[in-house]
Every structure is written in structure tokens, then in C-alpha cells.
Design an enzyme around this catalytic site. Structure first.
Site, PDB file in Angstrom:
ATOM      1  N   TRP A 205       0.855  -1.185   0.000  1.00  0.00           N
ATOM      2  CA  TRP A 205       0.000   0.000   0.000  1.00  0.00           C
ATOM      3  C   TRP A 205       0.891   1.235   0.000  1.00  0.00           C
ATOM      4  O   TRP A 205       1.834   1.334   0.783  1.00  0.00           O
ATOM      5  CB  TRP A 205      -0.888  -0.051   1.235  1.00  0.00           C
ATOM      6  CG  TRP A 205      -1.846   1.074   1.415  1.00  0.00           C
ATOM      7  CD1 TRP A 205      -2.647   1.636   0.464  1.00  0.00           C
ATOM      8  CD2 TRP A 205      -2.123   1.764   2.644  1.00  0.00           C
ATOM      9  NE1 TRP A 205      -3.410   2.634   1.016  1.00  0.00           N
ATOM     10  CE2 TRP A 205      -3.116   2.735   2.356  1.00  0.00           C
ATOM     11  CE3 TRP A 205      -1.654   1.650   3.944  1.00  0.00           C
ATOM     12  CZ2 TRP A 205      -3.624   3.597   3.328  1.00  0.00           C
ATOM     13  CZ3 TRP A 205      -2.161   2.492   4.915  1.00  0.00           C
ATOM     14  CH2 TRP A 205      -3.133   3.452   4.609  1.00  0.00           C
TER      15      TRP A 205
ATOM     16  N   ASP B 215       0.241  -5.140   9.789  1.00  0.00           N
ATOM     17  CA  ASP B 215      -0.883  -4.272   9.471  1.00  0.00           C
ATOM     18  C   ASP B 215      -2.083  -5.165   9.146  1.00  0.00           C
ATOM     19  O   ASP B 215      -2.036  -5.947   8.192  1.00  0.00           O
ATOM     20  CB  ASP B 215      -0.545  -3.366   8.281  1.00  0.00           C
ATOM     21  CG  ASP B 215      -1.613  -2.305   8.027  1.00  0.00           C
ATOM     22  OD1 ASP B 215      -2.596  -2.250   8.790  1.00  0.00           O
ATOM     23  OD2 ASP B 215      -1.457  -1.532   7.061  1.00  0.00           O
TER      24      ASP B 215
ATOM     25  N   LYS C  12     -13.107  -1.061   7.541  1.00  0.00           N
ATOM     26  CA  LYS C  12     -13.752  -1.965   6.593  1.00  0.00           C
ATOM     27  C   LYS C  12     -14.711  -2.920   7.272  1.00  0.00           C
ATOM     28  O   LYS C  12     -15.864  -3.050   6.877  1.00  0.00           O
ATOM     29  CB  LYS C  12     -12.693  -2.770   5.821  1.00  0.00           C
ATOM     30  CG  LYS C  12     -12.106  -2.059   4.625  1.00  0.00           C
ATOM     31  CD  LYS C  12     -11.141  -0.976   5.015  1.00  0.00           C
ATOM     32  CE  LYS C  12     -10.479  -0.329   3.806  1.00  0.00           C
ATOM     33  NZ  LYS C  12      -9.529   0.726   4.204  1.00  0.00           N
TER      34      LYS C  12
END
Length: 401
Positions: free
Chosen positions: A130, A211, A246
Site C-alpha cells: 500500500w 498491518d 472496513k
């Protein structure tokens, strides 16, 4: 005074989302930004979240600052979800957890802490990762390198190359790893690979930073946390960033946490104190509302079950969309590119499309992907999947000719 300041180029994902909003075509399709949409193309308000919020709003109270470490019930619920109720490290008080401004806030607080206490360490991220991973750690003053990860030829994992690179890193290097649903590729390690990788990290004396932004979107809430719980089992100190953007669909509430697995309860207490210092230097106190929603859901059995059920249905819908676009692309996409739609998992798939093909897809058909070829499968639905598949097929056919 400010003439020497250069222009900010913008975040490539957020800028693309702004371009999509300006696109006047009625049949445009946004498969770029990492947000889960339901089959109607809307960001869902989860039933458990709606009920928990209604309960909180029916209990009007003052809104003082939270402690720097955050809402205590939220922090405890985070530890239970991420590490499991049976975690030995949790029972022994060896985990320091602070509430943060989403997963990005957790990464930032962790980066600042590590830079202060491990100033000579370098940070290593997967190739690719990312974009904000590199940005956050470089802004914190780190040199950021990469280790092998994604195999462009197969759409899978270069595990042997990854493991070899990790074994060669200098001691106390920081290794950033995705717990599940790797962003941007959708390619994950299996459990056996995680065990081998963590053994190598332990033997080399490295500091893993996990993460976990998508817990529950891969193989399930517990299975997606396997790497974190294996770190505890092997007694490896580690940083863990998690987010509820999310899996609670609470994007704008910025609900996240940073946890540090320590060697002892004493070291955990000292780490917690310095983490709160890092919070104080950044934003002083985390927000209240979203944290209370998450805590209420996770600690109320009926709400917890409703949340887990809906999360599972969201995961099932993503898998169905993978099957739908796979079926529609068959015959128009080479087999090597086609298989990844089913084999990769989570919200994202690396399609194998080139940057030029992605540009043509956007310009000619109004289908928006990240220029790396990353597709947000969670943004597909029964109304747009055919258009997305036919557009991809047409772009590929044009390229072949």
C-alpha cells in the site's frame, strides 16, 4: 515565505476517486478506492452498528476528552478480537494497546515510537505494498526498502525469495507485513508459510510490524489473525496495527488501534506510557463516538453475533463477485491472468493489466482502476460486473491486435 514549497502531487488513489466524481458518464464504474459497497453500490450501515449507535444516542452524556491511550473498554475489546480471549500474552499483561485514528494513525504512532527507540533501524515493506506504508515511514525519517513478494508471472507469492531476503536483513530491521487480504495484490501467505517466516524473523532478531486492516474479509476473524497469534506463540515482540474501517464500515469514524507484544508486563507498561506520549505529540486524544460503537458491539453478545453474521455475508458477496467476473472474463483473458480472480482473496485483486491498459479502460469505458492494475472486487455488483468484464476484455483484445 512559502515560495520554496513545491506542490503536493496528491494521493494517487484519492485523486483518482475525485476524478471519478467529476466523470459525467452514467455508466462509469469505480473499482479503485478500497471501500466495501453492497450489491446496490452503497456503503452499508451494518445492523449491529446501527443498533449500537441508537443505544448510545439514547444515553445522552457529557463528552469529555478520552485518555491519551483511548477508551478502556474499546482497547480491551481490541485485544480480545485481535489476539483471542485465550491469548497467553494478554493474560500475562504483555500487550500494550492504544486507540488510534484508524489504521493509518496506528502506523504513524508506531513509526514515531520506533524512530525514537530504534533510530538506526531501516523499514522493509513488500514489493508491492500500500502506497501509504512507504509514505508514513519515510515521513517519520526512515529509509524504506522492499523485500520480494508478488510474482507477476503467476499472480501468486514469491515465498522462497521473500524468506531468503528476510533472513539477510540486519538485526532489528523493521519488517512490515500484511496479516491478511494483502493490499494491493490479494495474495496471502498460508499458515505453514507464516510459521516459517516468523521462525526466520525470530532467529534474525527482526521487529515485525503487522498491518491488519481487513480482519474477517479473508478466511474469517480468527483465521485472519493467525500471523499475530503465531507471533505470540513463538514469543516474538511485534507491533500490530488494526482498523475497523472496513469490517465495521466505519470509515469516517477513524477507529483503529496499535498494539505492541512485549516480553513482560513491566516492559508493556513502559511501552504503553511512551505510546501515549507519541499520541500526545500527534493528536493528543482519540475520538469517542466510533470507539464506543465498536466497544458496544464487541461486548454485547447479541450485537456481536449480528455483526459477525453480516461480516460473513459481506465476505461471501465478495467471493461471489470474484466468481462472476471470472466467469465473464473467461475466453477474453489469458488463463494465467484469469485464475488470480479466484485464487487471490479479500477486497483486492491484481488484475495484471498494465498502466496503459488501465488508462484506456478509464478513458474509453469509464471503468476506474488503480494504475498498478489493482481492482477493488468489493465494489463490483450485479449491475456493473458485466460492464467491467466486457470493458476489460475489449481493452485486452485491442492490445493484442
Amino acid at each position: 515565505m512559502f515560495e520554496h514549497i513545491d506542490a503536493y502531487p496528491g494521493d494517487p488513489i484519492l485523486s483518482l476517486n475525485e476524478d471519478f466524481a467529476k466523470d459525467s458518464r452514467d455508466d462509469k464504474v469505480n473499482l479503485s478506492i478500497g471501500i466495501y459497497y453492497d450489491n446496490e453500490g452503497r456503503i452499508p450501515v451494518m445492523r449491529a452498528v446501527r443498533e449500537a449507535e441508537a443505544q448510545l444516542l439514547a444515553e445522552p452524556a457529557a463528552k469529555p476528552y478520552l485518555p491519551m491511550a483511548g477508551f478502556a473498554q474499546y482497547r480491551d475489546a481490541v485485544q480480545s478480537l485481535v489476539f483471542g480471549d485465550d491469548s497467553t500474552a494478554r493474560a500475562e499483561g504483555r500487550i500494550a494497546t492504544v486507540q488510534t485514528l484508524g489504521g493509518s494513525g496506528a502506523l504513524k504512532v508506531g513509526a514515531d515510537f520506533i524512530k525514537r527507540y530504534f533510530p538506526d533501524s531501516q523499514v522493509w515493506v513488500s514489493d508491492p505494498t500500500w502506497d501509504n506504508h512507504r509514505f508514513i515511514f519515510e515521513r517519520a525519517g526512515f529509509t524504506v526498502g522492499t523485500y520480494p513478494y508478488y510474482d507477476e508471472s503467476t499472480g501468486g507469492l514469491r515465498f522462497d525469495a521473500m524468506l531468503s531476503a528476510i533472513r539477510d536483513l540486519p538485526a532489528r530491521s523493521v519488517v512490515l507485513l500484511h496479516a491478511c487480504c494483502h493490499n494491493p495484490t490479494g495474495v496471502d501467505l498460508n499458515d505453514a508459510q507464516w510459521v516459517r517466516l516468523i521462525e526466520a524473523i525470530k532467529a534474525r532478531g527482526l521487529l515485525p510490524f503487522i498491518d491488519m486492516a481487513y480482519q474477517g474479509f479473508g478466511a474469517g476473524l480468527n483465521a485472519d489473525a493467525f500471523a499475530i497469534r503465531e507471533l505470540v506463540r513463538q514469543n516474538v515482540p511485534a507491533f500490530v496495527a488494526n482498523s475497523f474501517s472496513k469490517n465495521f464500515s466505519l470509515y469516517g469514524e477513524r477507529c483503529g488501534a496499535l498494539s505492541v507484544i512485549c516480553e513482560s508486563a513491566d516492559s508493556a507498561a513502559r511501552v504503553l506510557g511512551q505510546l501515549t506520549g507519541a499520541v500526545r505529540a500527534n493528536y493528543s486524544n482519540p475520538p469517542t463516538h466510533g470507539a464506543k460503537i465498536v466497544a458496544r458491539v464487541l461486548t454485547t453478545p447479541a450485537l456481536r453475533q449480528a455483526w459477525e453474521d453480516e461480516l460473513a455475508s459481506m465476505c461471501t458477496r465478495i467471493a461471489r463477485m470474484r466468481g462472476e467476473i471470472h466467469a465473464r472474463l473467461r475466453g477474453n483473458v489469458p488463463d494465467a491472468m484469469l485464475a488470480r480472480y479466484l485464487e487471490q482473496r479479500g477486497m483486492f485483486t491484481y488484475t495484471g493489466l498494465s498502466a496503459a491498459q488501465v488508462d484506456r479502460l478509464r478513458e474509453r469505458h469509464g471503468v476506474y482502476l488503480i494504475r498498478s492494475g489493482r481492482m477493488c472486487v468489493a465494489a463490483l455488483n450485479d449491475r456493473n460486473v458485466e460492464a467491467a468484464a466486457s470493458s476489460i476484455g475489449e481493452v485486452l483484445a485491442t492490445e493484442i491486435v
